[in-house]
Design a protein around this motif. Structure first.
Motif, PDB file in Angstrom:
ATOM      1  N   GLU A 145      -7.686 -21.113   4.819  1.00 51.48           N
ATOM      2  CA  GLU A 145      -8.465 -21.955   3.933  1.00 51.48           C
ATOM      3  C   GLU A 145      -9.946 -21.897   4.275  1.00 51.48           C
ATOM      4  N   PHE A 146     -10.243 -21.403   5.462  1.00 54.87           N
ATOM      5  CA  PHE A 146     -11.623 -21.156   5.857  1.00 54.87           C
ATOM      6  C   PHE A 146     -11.645 -19.909   6.716  1.00 54.87           C
ATOM      7  N   ILE A 147     -12.783 -19.275   6.808  1.00 55.99           N
ATOM      8  CA  ILE A 147     -12.894 -18.035   7.575  1.00 55.99           C
ATOM      9  C   ILE A 147     -13.437 -18.359   8.960  1.00 55.99           C
ATOM     10  N   SER A 148     -12.675 -18.002   9.990  1.00 51.18           N
ATOM     11  CA  SER A 148     -13.042 -18.334  11.367  1.00 51.18           C
ATOM     12  C   SER A 148     -14.004 -17.306  11.931  1.00 51.18           C
ATOM     13  N   ALA A 149     -14.303 -17.494  13.213  1.00 50.27           N
ATOM     14  CA  ALA A 149     -15.237 -16.586  13.883  1.00 50.27           C
ATOM     15  C   ALA A 149     -14.596 -15.264  14.289  1.00 50.27           C
ATOM     16  N   THR A 150     -13.268 -15.164  14.146  1.00 46.87           N
ATOM     17  CA  THR A 150     -12.578 -13.930  14.501  1.00 46.87           C
ATOM     18  C   THR A 150     -13.088 -12.767  13.650  1.00 46.87           C
ATOM     19  N   LYS A 151     -13.433 -11.662  14.293  1.00 51.42           N
ATOM     20  CA  LYS A 151     -13.901 -10.490  13.556  1.00 51.42           C
ATOM     21  C   LYS A 151     -12.702  -9.799  12.906  1.00 51.42           C
ATOM     22  N   ALA A 152     -12.751  -9.671  11.581  1.00 56.67           N
ATOM     23  CA  ALA A 152     -11.612  -9.123  10.838  1.00 56.67           C
ATOM     24  C   ALA A 152     -12.060  -7.981   9.942  1.00 56.67           C
ATOM     25  N   ASP A 153     -11.111  -7.102   9.634  1.00 58.30           N
ATOM     26  CA  ASP A 153     -11.370  -6.013   8.694  1.00 58.30           C
ATOM     27  C   ASP A 153     -11.227  -6.489   7.252  1.00 58.30           C
ATOM     28  N   LEU A 154     -10.468  -7.565   7.056  1.00 61.58           N
ATOM     29  CA  LEU A 154     -10.278  -8.134   5.728  1.00 61.58           C
ATOM     30  C   LEU A 154     -10.083  -9.636   5.877  1.00 61.58           C
ATOM     31  N   SER A 155     -10.809 -10.409   5.066  1.00 64.39           N
ATOM     32  CA  SER A 155     -10.676 -11.867   5.082  1.00 64.39           C
ATOM     33  C   SER A 155     -10.376 -12.359   3.674  1.00 64.39           C
ATOM     34  N   ILE A 156      -9.374 -13.204   3.555  1.00 64.14           N
ATOM     35  CA  ILE A 156      -8.998 -13.784   2.266  1.00 64.14           C
ATOM     36  C   ILE A 156      -9.001 -15.301   2.422  1.00 64.14           C
ATOM     37  N   ALA A 188      -4.823  -5.542  -2.562  1.00 68.90           N
ATOM     38  CA  ALA A 188      -5.400  -4.779  -1.449  1.00 68.90           C
ATOM     39  C   ALA A 188      -4.673  -5.093  -0.142  1.00 68.90           C
ATOM     40  N   LEU A 189      -4.380  -6.395   0.085  1.00 71.14           N
ATOM     41  CA  LEU A 189      -3.639  -6.765   1.284  1.00 71.14           C
ATOM     42  C   LEU A 189      -2.233  -6.191   1.243  1.00 71.14           C
ATOM     43  N   HIS A 190      -1.589  -6.254   0.109  1.00 71.35           N
ATOM     44  CA  HIS A 190      -0.226  -5.749  -0.016  1.00 71.35           C
ATOM     45  C   HIS A 190      -0.165  -4.247   0.222  1.00 71.35           C
ATOM     46  N   THR A 191      -1.131  -3.524  -0.289  1.00 73.46           N
ATOM     47  CA  THR A 191      -1.192  -2.075  -0.054  1.00 73.46           C
ATOM     48  C   THR A 191      -1.307  -1.780   1.429  1.00 73.46           C
ATOM     49  N   ARG A 192      -2.154  -2.569   2.117  1.00 71.26           N
ATOM     50  CA  ARG A 192      -2.311  -2.396   3.562  1.00 71.26           C
ATOM     51  C   ARG A 192      -0.994  -2.688   4.280  1.00 71.26           C
ATOM     52  N   MET A 193      -0.303  -3.721   3.854  1.00 65.09           N
ATOM     53  CA  MET A 193       0.951  -4.092   4.509  1.00 65.09           C
ATOM     54  C   MET A 193       1.999  -2.991   4.370  1.00 65.09           C
ATOM     55  N   LEU A 194       2.069  -2.387   3.224  1.00 69.98           N
ATOM     56  CA  LEU A 194       3.043  -1.312   3.020  1.00 69.98           C
ATOM     57  C   LEU A 194       2.682  -0.059   3.811  1.00 69.98           C
ATOM     58  N   ALA A 195       1.394   0.144   4.069  1.00 66.12           N
ATOM     59  CA  ALA A 195       0.948   1.326   4.819  1.00 66.12           C
ATOM     60  C   ALA A 195       1.069   1.141   6.326  1.00 66.12           C
ATOM     61  N   THR A 196       1.434  -0.070   6.736  1.00 66.41           N
ATOM     62  CA  THR A 196       1.521  -0.401   8.160  1.00 66.41           C
ATOM     63  C   THR A 196       2.827   0.125   8.772  1.00 66.41           C
ATOM     64  N   LYS A 197       2.743   0.615   9.999  1.00 71.71           N
ATOM     65  CA  LYS A 197       3.945   1.042  10.715  1.00 71.71           C
ATOM     66  C   LYS A 197       4.663  -0.155  11.334  1.00 71.71           C
ATOM     67  N   PHE A 198       3.888  -1.042  11.945  1.00 74.28           N
ATOM     68  CA  PHE A 198       4.436  -2.258  12.556  1.00 74.28           C
ATOM     69  C   PHE A 198       3.397  -3.352  12.375  1.00 74.28           C
ATOM     70  N   GLY A 199       3.724  -4.341  11.561  1.00 77.82           N
ATOM     71  CA  GLY A 199       2.779  -5.421  11.291  1.00 77.82           C
ATOM     72  C   GLY A 199       3.276  -6.748  11.823  1.00 77.82           C
ATOM     73  N   ALA A 200       2.333  -7.630  12.149  1.00 79.81           N
ATOM     74  CA  ALA A 200       2.683  -8.954  12.658  1.00 79.81           C
ATOM     75  C   ALA A 200       1.823 -10.013  11.980  1.00 79.81           C
ATOM     76  N   VAL A 201       2.481 -11.032  11.450  1.00 75.12           N
ATOM     77  CA  VAL A 201       1.784 -12.209  10.946  1.00 75.12           C
ATOM     78  C   VAL A 201       1.843 -13.278  12.030  1.00 75.12           C
ATOM     79  N   VAL A 202       0.685 -13.714  12.485  1.00 72.18           N
ATOM     80  CA  VAL A 202       0.598 -14.786  13.468  1.00 72.18           C
ATOM     81  C   VAL A 202       0.217 -16.051  12.710  1.00 72.18           C
ATOM     82  N   TYR A 203       1.067 -17.059  12.760  1.00 72.21           N
ATOM     83  CA  TYR A 203       0.803 -18.271  11.982  1.00 72.21           C
ATOM     84  C   TYR A 203       0.742 -19.497  12.888  1.00 72.21           C
ATOM     85  N   GLY A 204       0.024 -20.496  12.397  1.00 73.36           N
ATOM     86  CA  GLY A 204      -0.166 -21.701  13.185  1.00 73.36           C
ATOM     87  C   GLY A 204       0.429 -22.933  12.538  1.00 73.36           C
ATOM     88  N   LYS A 205       0.152 -24.082  13.145  1.00 74.25           N
ATOM     89  CA  LYS A 205       0.719 -25.341  12.677  1.00 74.25           C
ATOM     90  C   LYS A 205       0.192 -25.733  11.303  1.00 74.25           C
TER      91      LYS A 205
END
Length: 415
Positions: free
Chosen positions: A184-195, A236-253
């Motif tokens: 819901e907000f963009i953090s200070a983490t450096k990312a290749d894609l932010s949504i 764009a995110l979905h295309t990236r996910m399908l092109a991934t060999k091993f992906g991980a979603v890290v989720y919080g509370k």
């Protein structure tokens, strides 16, 4: 003058990363340093003193034996006793707490928020598609932080598990990884894609990705209205996910706070994607030993949370025996809390009718008490002690209370 001493490979339980490479330094009964620890860990360790504190009732000092006797009497005479807060303890103390709840007819729960309960309900509903942090560190070439800001809440996650570790599959560390933020907000983490999604729209966002995986046609305007994000960005995110060999979603509370349906949608998305590539969802975890508490309650009481022993058999009652709901209703006359305090760890019993409180100081796991804890991914880690204390272990105190209770006996025994 007390000699200085050092303990390597200590475990920090202050967040779900549960770092096991901490080097503690101490002299006498005080911790002087915590090498490798993040700011959160250092704030907990450095300056910690294993001070000797007596048991009390209403603020007046009593002996441990008196405290055990009174605690047992309170629980035995209570019409509706409850035990809460066990998530911060060692696995050994959690086993003792469940056995005590069984003997005294308590309800017992470790969850401290609706998000904790949502994760359990989702697991029971659709299962999980997950992995250990070690697998994420070794193999994940795409990492999605979904409603998670590890730079703030889990400072060492990036270096230990999600971005910088190298392996035979990711020899260049961060350069071999694609990092995405969905929040819901963009953090200070450096990312290749932010949504940046609209508040409260995570379920809709996950549903959009599931629809794309199943090749269901979507209306651009409806997607924008539901998620606050253009369909092209999700594609764009979905295309990236399908092109991934091993992906991980890290989720919080914050994601879990939307409820079990949202976490179930995340699990189902992982399953959909894994039919085409390999994706897992891993909870960032929180303070203490919540995973251990769920494991212990499952093994000893048959349910991972919110167990009611009032009928002398364990009953799973996620609504009636839930800690949050029970405390809001104020329906218990004696409540026991096992957890941290400003001066260490303690067992506290509140007798609400007389507004009295018994406090039994106990040793702190990983500092002046040994034991076992579980990382958020289910890996068990040993807790060792560097300081000495005359405070009893929490499991010893709980077993002493159980022995003094004059009920009908326990129907189950701790492992």
């Amino acid at each position: 003058m007390s000699a200085k001493r050092q303990l390597a490979n200590s475990v920090c339980t202050q967040c779900g990363v549960t770092c096991d490479d901490i080097v503690l330094r101490a002299t006498g009964n005080e911790l002087l340093g915590a090498e490798n620890a993040c700011t959160i860990g250092r704030n907990f360790f450095v300056g910690y003193k294993s001070a000797e504190q007596p048991a009390t009732i209403g603020g007046d000092e009593i002996s441990l034996d008196e405290a055990y006797e009174l605690a047992a009497r309170w629980l035995a005479e209570a019409a509706s006793p409850a035990i809460f807060g066990i998530a911060s303890g060692s696995t050994e103390s959690q086993r003792a707490a469940v056995a005590l709840a069984d003997r005294t007819g308590c309800i017992i729960d470790w969850t401290t928020s609706d998000a904790d309960a949502a994760a359990i309900v989702s697991l029971q509903t659709v299962g999980s598609v997950t992995a250990t942090w070690g697998e994420v560190a070794q193999r994940a070439d795409t990492v999605v932080y979904w409603a998670s800001d590890p730079t703030t809440t889990h400072p060492r996650m990036v270096e230990r598990y999600t971005e910088t570790p190298t392996s035979r599959w990711l020899p260049d560390g961060r350069a071999d990884r694609h990092v995405v933020i969905v929040d819901e907000f963009i953090s200070a983490t450096k990312a290749d894609l932010s949504i940046r999604v609209a508040t409260g729209s995570h379920y809709a966002a996950l549903s959009v990705l599931r629809a794309l995986t199943k090749k269901i046609a979507l209306d651009t305007n409806e997607v924008k209205a539901a998620t606050g994000v253009e369909l092209a960005d999700w594609q764009a995110l979905h295309t990236r996910m399908l092109a991934t060999k091993f992906g991980a979603v890290v989720y919080g509370k914050r994601l879990a706070s939307e409820g079990p349906a949202t976490l179930s949608a995340l699990t189902q998305l992982m399953a959909d994607l894994t039919a085409k590539t390999r994706w897992v969802a891993v909870s960032e975890g929180g303070y203490g030993n919540a995973t251990g508490a769920a494991n212990v309650m499952s093994s000893q009481a048959g349910s991972p949370m919110a167990v009611d022993f009032s009928q002398r058999v364990p009953r799973y009652r996620p609504l009636e025996a839930n800690m949050d709901l029970a405390m809001r209703r104020g329906e218990h006359d004696v409540v026991m809390f096992c957890g941290p305090s400003p001066s260490g760890s303690e067992i506290r019993l509140h007798q609400l009718s007389d507004e009295l409180e018994i406090v039994i100081p106990v040793a702190t796991p990983g500092v002046d008490a040994t034991g076992t804890t579980y990382r958020s991914d289910g890996v068990a880690l040993p807790l060792r002690a560097i300081l000495e204390t005359s405070r009893p272990l929490a499991e010893v105190a709980l077993k002493q209370i159980e022995r003094r209770e004059s009920g009908n006996g326990s129907t189950i025994a701790p492992l």
